[in-house]
Design a protein around this motif. Structure first.
Motif, PDB file in Angstrom:
ATOM      1  N   ASP A 197       0.874  -1.162   0.000  1.00 40.48           N
ATOM      2  CA  ASP A 197       0.000   0.000   0.000  1.00 40.48           C
ATOM      3  C   ASP A 197       0.924   1.229   0.000  1.00 40.48           C
ATOM      4  O   ASP A 197       1.556   1.537   1.007  1.00 40.48           O
ATOM      5  CB  ASP A 197      -0.879  -0.038   1.255  1.00 40.48           C
ATOM      6  N   GLN A 218       0.564   6.540   0.866  1.00 37.69           N
ATOM      7  CA  GLN A 218       1.280   7.663   1.497  1.00 37.69           C
ATOM      8  C   GLN A 218       2.643   7.919   0.857  1.00 37.69           C
ATOM      9  O   GLN A 218       3.190   9.009   0.971  1.00 37.69           O
ATOM     10  CB  GLN A 218       1.485   7.395   2.996  1.00 37.69           C
ATOM     11  N   LYS A 226      -4.335  12.025  -2.151  1.00 41.01           N
ATOM     12  CA  LYS A 226      -3.185  12.230  -1.269  1.00 41.01           C
ATOM     13  C   LYS A 226      -2.041  12.906  -2.016  1.00 41.01           C
ATOM     14  O   LYS A 226      -1.024  13.231  -1.432  1.00 41.01           O
ATOM     15  CB  LYS A 226      -2.710  10.881  -0.691  1.00 41.01           C
TER      16      LYS A 226
HETATM   17  C1  PLP Z   1      -5.716   7.306   2.552  1.00 42.76           C
HETATM   18  C2  PLP Z   1      -5.132   5.933   2.582  1.00 42.76           C
HETATM   19  C3  PLP Z   1      -5.805   4.846   1.999  1.00 42.76           C
HETATM   20  C4  PLP Z   1      -7.179   4.965   1.413  1.00 42.76           C
HETATM   21  O1  PLP Z   1      -7.210   5.726   0.242  1.00 42.76           O
HETATM   22  P1  PLP Z   1      -8.635   6.335  -0.232  1.00 42.76           P
HETATM   23  O2  PLP Z   1      -8.365   6.876  -1.586  1.00 42.76           O
HETATM   24  O3  PLP Z   1      -8.983   7.408   0.763  1.00 42.76           O
HETATM   25  O4  PLP Z   1      -9.595   5.215  -0.223  1.00 42.76           O
HETATM   26  C5  PLP Z   1      -5.190   3.610   2.028  1.00 42.76           C
HETATM   27  N1  PLP Z   1      -3.982   3.445   2.577  1.00 42.76           N
HETATM   28  C6  PLP Z   1      -3.307   4.461   3.139  1.00 42.76           C
HETATM   29  C7  PLP Z   1      -1.959   4.209   3.713  1.00 42.76           C
HETATM   30  C8  PLP Z   1      -3.867   5.742   3.169  1.00 42.76           C
HETATM   31  O5  PLP Z   1      -3.192   6.741   3.739  1.00 42.76           O
END
Ligand code: PLP
Length: 376
Positions: free
Chosen positions: A176, A179, A202
């Motif tokens: 993931d 960030q 983000k």
């Molecule tokens: C914000 C975030 C998500 C989710 O992303 P969305 O587009 O808001 O669904 C997943 N993983 C991390 C680490 C995040 O910071």
């Protein structure tokens, strides 16, 4: 009152260049990319250009990028898609205790469906315990999912080490990177990443668009059934304008990365230095060595985080305790709990996350306010 926004890990404002790039696709370029006439082809071309831009940010090939509706959808598709496509090989998945809820709750769902999940611990610096990860690998482990950078404490995980372990054991590796993307350099090839999630909002694109990278040759079960969009892997008429925006945001991020990292690091370090000088009994959570440039997570002993956030809000300051997703609840976040913080620190932690629109003056104002609020 002027708003000072220090919550860029929760979401970012849309950049003007990004808005300008997406605007035509909200107005005159309204063709459905699946149709055959010229305005449809314009939309289709715009999507393919965006796919290239996203791919370039992470060192992937355009055909390895799938557009989704958000980071959470990318995480869901990655985990469920790999789990269901490989369930004949095994039902064991390894992740960590500090993942975003998009991963943790997807794992919870998979465990209800008969998969077995191991949640690996972190050390006191906020870094995954590699030995524990190695020892938790089993014959039937099909997937490891470890985030690239943590959303609360900003720690960057040793992804290359983890991917090497995964590869040596013939296990698929997902990260993931919501960030991390656009905040630190990423090369899926060098880092040995099989699947990667990122999100638009983000990195200065709108909310409601994301992308999933899946390395060529890796099969996954699709999450959304319907039309044949996204090479038959994600049905639904494409969110053309937002996809264009995500592409543009990735393009800007790629071009500005060194400058952006330097700027955020210097704002962050300036903030931490000032806090250290002016406010007693603080604790910085997570290592400073492997950390996102814009993240500062600090505990202010003796004050309740939610109270502090309310008082900061009265002064026009936007910040978070734990993560935005867990705010509103009174118990410390799962990440701070996994760090093993004493409750006096876990309950007083504030996350400041810097972005492109912050200035040094903002930081001065922030620290002045903190001083006023915290002083008895
Ligand atoms: C914000 C975030 C998500 C989710 O992303 P969305 O587009 O808001 O669904 C997943 N993983 C991390 C680490 C995040 O910071």
């Amino acid at each position: 009152m002027q708003i000072r926004y220090f919550d860029n890990s929760a979401t970012t404002p849309i950049k003007e260049e990004v808005l300008n790039a997406m605007f035509p696709y909200l107005s005159k370029e309204y063709g459905n990319p699946s149709s055959i006439y010229s305005i449809a082809r314009t939309a289709k071309r715009a999507i393919e250009e965006a796919r290239k831009q996203v791919a370039e940010l992470i060192g992937a090939k355009p055909y390895e990028i799938y557009f989704t509706s958000c980071g959470s959808e990318s995480d869901n598709t990655a985990l469920k898609g790999i789990a269901y496509a490989n369930k004949h090989k095994g039902k064991h998945i390894i992740t960590s205790k500090i993942e975003h809820t998009a991963i943790l709750n997807t794992c919870e769902n998979l465990s209800e469906k008969g998969f077995d999940i191991t949640y690996v611990n972190i050390d006191k610096n906020g870094i995954i315990d590699i030995e524990e990860l190695k020892n938790s690998i089993r014959e039937d482990t099909i997937l490891i999912s470890i985030m690239l950078a943590n959303n609360e404490i900003g720690t960057i995980q040793p992804i290359e080490k983890i991917s090497r372990i995964a590869k040596a054991n013939n296990i698929i590796f997902h990260t993931d990177a919501v960030q991390a993307a656009g905040n630190i350099p990423i090369s899926v090839e060098k880092m040995g990443i099989d699947l990667l999630s990122l999100s638009g909002h983000k990195i200065y694109a709108p909310k409601g668009v994301g992308a999933l990278y899946v390395k060529k040759g890796i099969d996954f079960e699709k999450f959304m059934n319907g039309g044949h969009q996204e090479r038959d892997k994600r049905a639904g008429t494409e969110n053309v304008a937002s996809i264009v925006a995500l592409g543009k945001a990735c393009d800007i991020a790629k071009k500005n990365l060194p400058v952006y990292m330097k700027k955020l690091t210097s704002l962050r370090d300036y903030y931490i230095e000032k806090v250290q000088q002016k406010i007693p009994n603080i604790r910085i959570n997570g290592t400073m060595e492997n950390r996102l440039p814009g993240n500062a997570n600090i505990s202010f002993e003796g004050i309740d985080a939610s109270e502090l956030l309310l008082k900061l809000d009265e002064k026009g300051i936007c910040a978070s305790g734990g993560s935005a997703c867990s705010s509103g609840s009174d118990s410390p976040s799962h990440v701070l709990t996994a760090l093993g913080l004493e409750s006096k620190y876990a309950n007083s932690a504030i996350r400041i996350s810097f972005g492109d629109f912050n200035t040094k003056e903002d930081v001065d104002y922030l620290v002045d306010c903190l001083e006023q609020i915290i002083e008895p």
